[in-house]
Design a protein around this motif. Structure first.
Motif, short mmCIF file in Angstrom:
data_model
loop_
_atom_site.label_atom_id
_atom_site.label_comp_id
_atom_site.label_asym_id
_atom_site.label_seq_id
_atom_site.Cartn_x
_atom_site.Cartn_y
_atom_site.Cartn_z
N ILE A 195 20.01 61.01 43.31
CA ILE A 195 19.61 62.07 44.25
C ILE A 195 20.82 62.52 45.06
CG2 ILE A 195 18.09 62.68 46.16
CD1 ILE A 195 16.28 60.34 45.26
N ALA A 196 21.59 61.55 45.56
CA ALA A 196 22.78 61.88 46.37
C ALA A 196 23.78 62.67 45.55
CB ALA A 196 23.41 60.59 46.89
N ALA A 197 23.97 62.30 44.28
CA ALA A 197 24.91 63.02 43.43
C ALA A 197 24.46 64.46 43.20
CB ALA A 197 25.07 62.29 42.10
N GLY A 198 23.15 64.66 42.98
CA GLY A 198 22.64 66.01 42.78
C GLY A 198 22.80 66.87 44.02
N LEU A 199 22.50 66.31 45.20
CA LEU A 199 22.65 67.06 46.45
C LEU A 199 24.11 67.32 46.78
CD1 LEU A 199 19.90 65.33 48.64
CD2 LEU A 199 19.78 67.56 47.52
N ASP A 200 24.97 66.35 46.48
CA ASP A 200 26.40 66.54 46.72
C ASP A 200 26.94 67.67 45.87
OD1 ASP A 200 29.01 66.01 47.70
OD2 ASP A 200 29.44 64.79 45.92
N TYR A 201 26.44 67.79 44.64
CA TYR A 201 26.85 68.90 43.79
C TYR A 201 26.43 70.24 44.40
CZ TYR A 201 26.49 72.31 40.01
OH TYR A 201 26.57 73.47 39.27
N LEU A 202 25.20 70.31 44.91
CA LEU A 202 24.74 71.55 45.54
C LEU A 202 25.57 71.88 46.77
CD1 LEU A 202 20.84 71.09 45.35
CD2 LEU A 202 22.27 72.53 43.89
N HIS A 203 25.90 70.85 47.56
CA HIS A 203 26.63 71.07 48.82
C HIS A 203 28.11 71.35 48.62
CE1 HIS A 203 23.46 68.67 51.37
NE2 HIS A 203 22.94 69.72 50.75
N ASN A 207 29.63 77.29 44.99
CA ASN A 207 30.26 78.26 45.89
C ASN A 207 29.51 79.59 45.83
OD1 ASN A 207 32.06 79.47 47.65
ND2 ASN A 207 33.56 79.95 46.05
N PRO A 208 28.77 79.94 46.90
CA PRO A 208 28.66 79.22 48.17
C PRO A 208 27.81 77.96 48.02
CG PRO A 208 27.15 81.06 48.15
CD PRO A 208 27.95 81.18 46.90
N PRO A 209 27.94 77.03 48.97
CA PRO A 209 27.13 75.80 48.91
C PRO A 209 25.64 76.12 48.98
CG PRO A 209 28.18 76.01 51.06
CD PRO A 209 28.79 77.05 50.17
N ILE A 210 24.83 75.26 48.39
CA ILE A 210 23.39 75.46 48.34
C ILE A 210 22.70 74.36 49.12
CG2 ILE A 210 21.36 75.54 46.83
CD1 ILE A 210 23.25 76.70 44.67
N ILE A 211 21.79 74.73 50.00
CA ILE A 211 20.99 73.78 50.78
C ILE A 211 19.59 73.75 50.15
CG2 ILE A 211 20.13 73.17 53.07
CD1 ILE A 211 22.38 74.96 54.21
N HIS A 212 19.16 72.58 49.74
CA HIS A 212 17.89 72.46 49.02
C HIS A 212 16.70 72.80 49.92
CE1 HIS A 212 14.43 70.60 47.03
NE2 HIS A 212 15.10 70.67 45.91
N VAL A 230 16.70 65.84 40.83
CA VAL A 230 16.16 66.66 41.91
C VAL A 230 15.50 67.90 41.31
CG1 VAL A 230 16.69 67.91 44.04
CG2 VAL A 230 17.97 65.83 43.44
N ALA A 231 14.32 68.25 41.82
CA ALA A 231 13.58 69.41 41.31
C ALA A 231 13.13 70.31 42.44
CB ALA A 231 12.37 68.92 40.50
N ASP A 232 12.51 71.44 42.08
CA ASP A 232 11.88 72.41 42.99
C ASP A 232 12.88 73.02 43.97
OD1 ASP A 232 10.19 73.96 44.50
OD2 ASP A 232 8.59 72.47 44.51
N PHE A 233 13.43 74.17 43.57
CA PHE A 233 14.44 74.85 44.37
C PHE A 233 13.92 76.14 45.00
CE2 PHE A 233 16.49 72.26 41.19
CZ PHE A 233 17.48 71.59 41.91
N GLY A 234 12.59 76.22 45.17
CA GLY A 234 11.99 77.45 45.69
C GLY A 234 12.39 77.78 47.11
N LEU A 235 12.74 76.76 47.92
CA LEU A 235 13.11 77.00 49.32
C LEU A 235 14.61 76.97 49.54
CD1 LEU A 235 10.40 74.88 51.21
CD2 LEU A 235 10.38 77.32 50.70
N SER A 236 15.39 76.83 48.48
CA SER A 236 16.83 76.68 48.61
C SER A 236 17.48 77.91 49.22
CB SER A 236 17.46 76.39 47.25
OG SER A 236 16.96 75.18 46.72
#
Length: 404
Positions: A195-203, A207-212, A230-236
């Motif tokens: 989970i941390a690796a997936g979020l770190d990739y988004l952050h 570019n630009p960074p993505i907040i889940h 990590v799933a469900d990116f509807g609120l990203s």
């Protein structure tokens, strides 16, 4: 021009006088018919050559209305007829939520998929659908659920992604699953790291960074090998380099996981995801939900666990289902990390890249313990409680919890 010669025909009337006029009338008529026939044959040929997965012309297009996805050359677009076939007429529900149900599906090549169907096409639902599809089409990471395709046909808004047969993390932690899978402490550490690796990739990797913006255990899916994604990116939301994105007054997310600073200020940052992840860490440690009742009193998992941890009581916090089969220093390291992630002030929380590093260290501690005691996964689950006492003698002082 086609010239017709009728001089040899025995026709009544003045044939020679009318022959030129008939040639003028009949010639263009036959030529037009031949031209129309060529056009029809050409249209049939083009329609047969049209790819199956071409972007469908939905009712929204016919009415003069279009959404953000129509017009893009996306090879992963499916028609609603395709979706009906893939899901066998929406036969099997494998999940669901406020936005709609998720159905089991199978593509023509045999690949298993999950098909998420939005309940309706209200403006917010459409906005979330467009956001999720656009994000999934651009991000690719082994710790993020893979995108397969989508359907945008009239009021039908559907997202297709890889099927994760292991279910979601909340189901596994609660034991409400059709499988007999049990998450040992070592496996929970691997899940947390994914989970941390997936979020770190988004952050950091986008570019630009993505907040889940909706990190929670029901949005963490596992495959047959118990690998988490990590799933469900509807609120990203796309962030900014200064980590701050000014949002509207409406705060999005799930109760129990929402960053209290974001809730009060309406300012979303990458550290908001870190807070939510800290709540997930506490769930992995305790097995409890973010909000739960004890003797008729309502508790939040962060306050409940922190109050015990600051007293040095790790045993009453750890999930009883683990049976004390864990390296106590590894458990303490993750507990300290969870408290750091859920700090009330965002500037006090670590970055996801730092979180991943600390989780790797916790895994090293747990691995060293198992190698030292000679216990395998199966042995640990059935060994005696004396292993807890053995674990407390881990020699490396660098992994010991701070004084309480």
């Amino acid at each position: 021009m086609i010239n017709l010669n009728i001089s040899g025909n025995n026709l009544a009337g003045n044939a020679s006088a009318n022959s030129s006029e008939k040639g003028v009338v009949v010639g263009p008529t036959i030529g037009s018919l031949l031209f129309l026939l060529v056009l029809v044959m050409l249209a049939i040929f083009i329609s047969k050559k049209r790819p199956r997965n071409a972007v469908p012309w939905s009712s929204s297009v016919n009415s003069g209305k279009s959404t953000a996805l129509l017009g893009q050359e996306i090879k992963s677009c499916f028609s609603h007829v395709d979706i009906v076939g893939i899901t066998n007429n929406f036969e099997k529900v494998i999940g669901g939520g406020g936005s709609g149900n998720v159905y089991y599906g199978r593509l023509e090549n045999g690949c298993e998929v999950a098909v998420k169907v939005l309940k309706n096409s209200h403006s917010q639902g459409t906005k979330e659908f467009v956001a999720e599809v656009k994000l999934l089409m651009t991000v690719h990471h082994k710790c993020l659920v893979s995108f397969v395709g989508y359907c945008e046909e009239g009021a039908n808004l559907i997202v297709i992604y890889e099927h994760m047969s292991g279910g979601d993390l909340r189901q596994l932690l609660s034991g409400r699953t059709s499988t007999s899978a049990f998450l040992t402490w070592e496996r929970r550490l691997q899940v947390a790291l994914s989970i941390a690796a997936g979020l770190d990739y988004l952050h950091s990797g986008c570019n630009p960074p993505i907040i889940h913006r909706d990190v929670k255990t029901t949005n963490i899916l596992l495959n047959a090998k118990m690998e988490a994604k990590v799933a469900d990116f509807g609120l990203s939301k796309a962030g900014k380099k200064d980590d701050v994105t000014h949002l509207s007054t409406v705060v999005a997310g799930t109760p129990g996981y929402i960053d209290p600073e974001y809730y009060c200020t309406n300012l979303l940052t990458k550290k908001s995801d870190v807070y939510s992840f800290g709540v997930v860490l506490f769930e992995l440690i305790t097995g409890r939900t973010p909000l739960f009742d004890v003797s008729g009193e309502r508790f939040h998992i962060v306050q409940w666990a922190t109050a015990r941890l600051v007293r040095g009581d790790i045993q009453s916090v750890a999930d009883p289902k683990l049976g004390a089969q864990y390296e106590v220093n590894s458990m303490w390291k993750v507990a300290d990390l969870a408290m750091s992630c859920t700090s009330q002030q965002s500037h006090s929380r670590p970055r996801m890249s730092d979180v991943a590093i600390q989780l790797k260290e916790a895994i090293e501690v747990e691995t060293y313990y198992r190698q030292r005691t000679g216990c395998s996964f199966a042995e640990v689950q059935h060994s005696s409680s004396s292993s807890y006492e053995v674990s407390s003698s881990f020699p490396s002082a660098s992994f010991l919890p701070p004084a309480r």
